[in-house]
Scaffold this active site. Structure first.
Site, PDB file in Angstrom:
ATOM      1  N   HIS A   1       0.822  -1.225   0.000  1.00  0.00           N
ATOM      2  CA  HIS A   1       0.000   0.000   0.000  1.00  0.00           C
ATOM      3  C   HIS A   1       0.849   1.265   0.000  1.00  0.00           C
ATOM      4  O   HIS A   1       0.817   2.078   0.915  1.00  0.00           O
ATOM      5  CB  HIS A   1      -0.954  -0.015   1.212  1.00  0.00           C
TER       6      HIS A   1
ATOM      7  N   HIS B   1      -6.536   7.422  -2.394  1.00  0.00           N
ATOM      8  CA  HIS B   1      -7.421   6.537  -1.613  1.00  0.00           C
ATOM      9  C   HIS B   1      -6.734   5.748  -0.503  1.00  0.00           C
ATOM     10  O   HIS B   1      -7.419   5.257   0.403  1.00  0.00           O
ATOM     11  CB  HIS B   1      -8.169   5.559  -2.542  1.00  0.00           C
ATOM     12  N   ASP B   2      -5.397   5.654  -0.520  1.00  0.00           N
ATOM     13  CA  ASP B   2      -4.673   4.902   0.521  1.00  0.00           C
ATOM     14  C   ASP B   2      -3.583   5.744   1.196  1.00  0.00           C
ATOM     15  O   ASP B   2      -2.642   5.189   1.782  1.00  0.00           O
ATOM     16  CB  ASP B   2      -4.027   3.642  -0.081  1.00  0.00           C
TER      17      ASP B   2
ATOM     18  N   ASP C   1      -9.018  -0.451  -7.517  1.00  0.00           N
ATOM     19  CA  ASP C   1      -8.210  -0.923  -6.385  1.00  0.00           C
ATOM     20  C   ASP C   1      -7.701  -2.345  -6.633  1.00  0.00           C
ATOM     21  O   ASP C   1      -6.625  -2.718  -6.155  1.00  0.00           O
ATOM     22  CB  ASP C   1      -9.049  -0.859  -5.100  1.00  0.00           C
TER      23      ASP C   1
ATOM     24  N   HIS D   1       1.228   1.641  -5.731  1.00  0.00           N
ATOM     25  CA  HIS D   1      -0.147   1.120  -5.766  1.00  0.00           C
ATOM     26  C   HIS D   1      -1.111   2.258  -6.128  1.00  0.00           C
ATOM     27  O   HIS D   1      -1.952   2.112  -7.018  1.00  0.00           O
ATOM     28  CB  HIS D   1      -0.513   0.535  -4.397  1.00  0.00           C
TER      29      HIS D   1
HETATM   30  C1  LIG Z   1      -4.863  -9.913  -4.479  1.00  0.00           C
HETATM   31  C2  LIG Z   1      -5.604  -9.457  -3.267  1.00  0.00           C
HETATM   32  N1  LIG Z   1      -6.015 -10.347  -2.362  1.00  0.00           N
HETATM   33  C3  LIG Z   1      -6.718  -9.951  -1.269  1.00  0.00           C
HETATM   34  C4  LIG Z   1      -7.183 -10.912  -0.341  1.00  0.00           C
HETATM   35  C5  LIG Z   1      -7.950 -10.545   0.758  1.00  0.00           C
HETATM   36  C6  LIG Z   1      -8.260  -9.200   0.956  1.00  0.00           C
HETATM   37  C7  LIG Z   1      -9.132  -8.745   2.097  1.00  0.00           C
HETATM   38  O1  LIG Z   1      -9.009  -7.672   2.582  1.00  0.00           O
HETATM   39  N2  LIG Z   1     -10.107  -9.624   2.518  1.00  0.00           N
HETATM   40  C8  LIG Z   1     -11.097  -9.320   3.556  1.00  0.00           C
HETATM   41  C9  LIG Z   1     -11.991 -10.555   3.728  1.00  0.00           C
HETATM   42  C10 LIG Z   1     -13.079 -10.267   4.775  1.00  0.00           C
HETATM   43  C11 LIG Z   1     -13.967  -9.100   4.326  1.00  0.00           C
HETATM   44  C12 LIG Z   1     -13.078  -7.859   4.156  1.00  0.00           C
HETATM   45  C13 LIG Z   1     -12.428  -7.512   5.500  1.00  0.00           C
HETATM   46  C14 LIG Z   1     -11.543  -8.692   5.949  1.00  0.00           C
HETATM   47  C15 LIG Z   1     -12.432  -9.938   6.116  1.00  0.00           C
HETATM   48  C16 LIG Z   1     -10.438  -8.974   4.910  1.00  0.00           C
HETATM   49  C17 LIG Z   1     -11.980  -8.122   3.095  1.00  0.00           C
HETATM   50  C18 LIG Z   1      -7.761  -8.213   0.063  1.00  0.00           C
HETATM   51  C19 LIG Z   1      -7.014  -8.583  -1.038  1.00  0.00           C
HETATM   52  N3  LIG Z   1      -6.538  -7.650  -1.973  1.00  0.00           N
HETATM   53  C20 LIG Z   1      -6.596  -6.295  -2.097  1.00  0.00           C
HETATM   54  C21 LIG Z   1      -7.167  -5.313  -1.173  1.00  0.00           C
HETATM   55  C22 LIG Z   1      -8.253  -4.536  -1.580  1.00  0.00           C
HETATM   56  C23 LIG Z   1      -8.767  -3.561  -0.733  1.00  0.00           C
HETATM   57  C24 LIG Z   1      -8.201  -3.333   0.515  1.00  0.00           C
HETATM   58  C25 LIG Z   1      -7.115  -4.093   0.931  1.00  0.00           C
HETATM   59  C26 LIG Z   1      -6.590  -5.067   0.069  1.00  0.00           C
HETATM   60 CL1  LIG Z   1      -5.223  -5.964   0.551  1.00  0.00          CL
HETATM   61  N4  LIG Z   1      -5.996  -5.922  -3.230  1.00  0.00           N
HETATM   62  N5  LIG Z   1      -5.542  -7.013  -3.852  1.00  0.00           N
HETATM   63  C27 LIG Z   1      -5.873  -8.085  -3.077  1.00  0.00           C
HETATM   64 MG   LIG Z   2      -7.390   0.955   1.077  1.00  0.00          MG
HETATM   65 ZN   LIG Z   3      -5.852   0.447  -2.379  1.00  0.00          ZN
END
Ligand SMILES: Cc1nc2ccc(C(=O)N[C@]34C[C@H]5C[C@H](C[C@H](C5)C3)C4)cc2n2c(-c3ccccc3Cl)nnc12
Ligand SMILES: [Mg+2]
Ligand SMILES: [Zn+2]
Length: 347
Positions: free
Chosen positions: A81, A123-124, A235, A85
């Site tokens: 982040h 956004h981050d 995102d 990104h």
């Molecule tokens: C590849 C990839 N994998 C990712 C696997 C998992 C998660 C994730 O936050 N899962 C959750 C699953 C439940 C419901 C909610 C809150 C928590 C409990 C945690 C979400 C994000 C992932 N992610 C992101 C990303 C997008 C937006 C914010 C932060 C991140 Cl990191 N961008 N790329 C990826």
């Molecule tokens: Mg974010």
């Molecule tokens: Zn982001």
């Protein structure tokens, strides 16, 4: 308050050469992560010029340049982040605006398009590489500030965005009418808050319904669902690139997740499996994320914008790659390697 950004830095951006006009830059297959960090402020300026924002909103270039440099400084050196990104997310917004012709076809007004691009860039801001639940668990200052409203990190990113706009010589929106300025900040708030994935799950069904009914430009709810969808797609846009890119991004994300897991263990807390380097099965977790979350979001996008089909296909390709690499991961885990060791060693 010392100027973190020098006058020379601002000049370097305002005078950036036009050699940045590479034609493939506006294709969905282009990977913005390959742009060198020192080149990125010029590219942000180029995209905003190309999208017509400078003329439409009478934006002063030196003010915008200073804003971009402060936003970049606002990001931390965390594995995923970080500014790279943010830049890649803003580049996807540029691709969506151009390839789906969001303004020309009336999906977004010029002001909404500006808010969308700026929200992606910001956004981050000041992300610490830890999740919202970690803020609660660790009783962080941010949790004490925002946990009653939820989306703790996203509220902080929004606050940092506003602070940057209010920094001396950075408010490139100050030529907007007071009505447009207010509207723009309201849009930026909704868009940045929409990047909390937990919030996405709450409106996913409504977004699907909107796409099946057909987008209604006069329906304010549809507008909100569309802009939220566009934020989530931006995102997650790393997942629409080629496998080499997707694998590289997974290494960065799990470096961040596992660092948080290590921290939680030191705090005597039990980390979630996806944060625990000893327990996480990266291919399984990524297959679950891509098939249960990512591809569904881009299918909705492709229902509204048929040209987004290529993005769905790219995700399908990455799913196949995770499935085939799962066999390699399973073989090595039999030899006691963690899936992170395999991910970073695998050629
Ligand atoms: C590849 C990839 N994998 C990712 C696997 C998992 C998660 C994730 O936050 N899962 C959750 C699953 C439940 C419901 C909610 C809150 C928590 C409990 C945690 C979400 C994000 C992932 N992610 C992101 C990303 C997008 C937006 C914010 C932060 C991140 Cl990191 N961008 N790329 C990826
Ligand atoms: Mg974010
Ligand atoms: Zn982001």
């Amino acid at each position: 308050y010392h100027m973190q950004v020098s006058q020379q830095d601002v000049l370097d951006v305002t005078m950036c050469p036009s050699e940045h006009d590479v034609p493939e830059y506006s294709l969905f297959s282009f990977t913005p992560r390959k742009i060198l960090s020192k080149e990125t402020p010029c590219y942000v300026l180029k995209m905003m010029k190309d999208l017509g924002f400078i003329d439409t909103f009478r934006i002063k270039i030196d003010t915008l340049s200073r804003f971009i440099l402060y936003v970049r400084k606002g990001y931390r050196e965390v594995p995923y982040h970080n500014w790279q990104h943010a830049f890649s997310v803003a580049h996807f917004a540029y691709l969506a605006l151009k390839n789906f012709q969001l303004i020309e076809k009336g999906y977004l007004s010029q002001l909404e398009a500006l808010a969308y691009f700026v929200s992606c860039l910001c956004h981050d801001i000041d992300h610490r590489g830890t999740t919202n639940s970690f803020q609660q668990q660790s009783n962080s200052v941010l949790a004490s500030l925002y946990s009653s409203e939820g989306s703790v990190m996203e509220r902080h990113h929004l606050s940092q965005t506003i602070c940057t706009l209010n920094t001396e010589g950075c408010n490139f929106l100050d030529s907007l009418s007071s009505q447009d300025y207010r509207k723009c900040l309201d849009l930026i708030k909704d868009m940045i808050l929409a990047t909390d994935l937990a919030s996405h799950y709450k409106i996913h069904a409504k977004q699907l319904n909107m796409a099946q009914e057909g987008f209604d430009k006069t329906n304010p709810y549809h507008k909100y669902y569309l802009t939220s969808l566009l934020m989530t797609c931006a995102d997650l846009s790393d997942q629409t690139k080629d496998w080499t890119e997707t694998k590289k991004v997974a290494q960065l994300i799990y470096a961040e997740f596992f660092a948080q897991g290590d921290l939680e263990k030191k705090m005597g807390k039990e980390p979630a499996n996806m944060m625990d380097r000893e327990k996480a099965s990266i291919p399984d977790h990524q297959l679950e994320f891509l098939t249960q979350c990512c591809i569904c979001i881009f299918k909705i996008l492709a229902t509204i914008f048929p040209s987004a089909k290529v993005l769905v296909n790219a995700i399908k390709q990455n799913i196949l790659c995770w499935e085939s690499s799962k066999r390699i991961f399973d073989k090595y885990s039999m030899e006691g390697k963690t899936s992170y060791e395999v991910l970073v060693s695998e050629e």
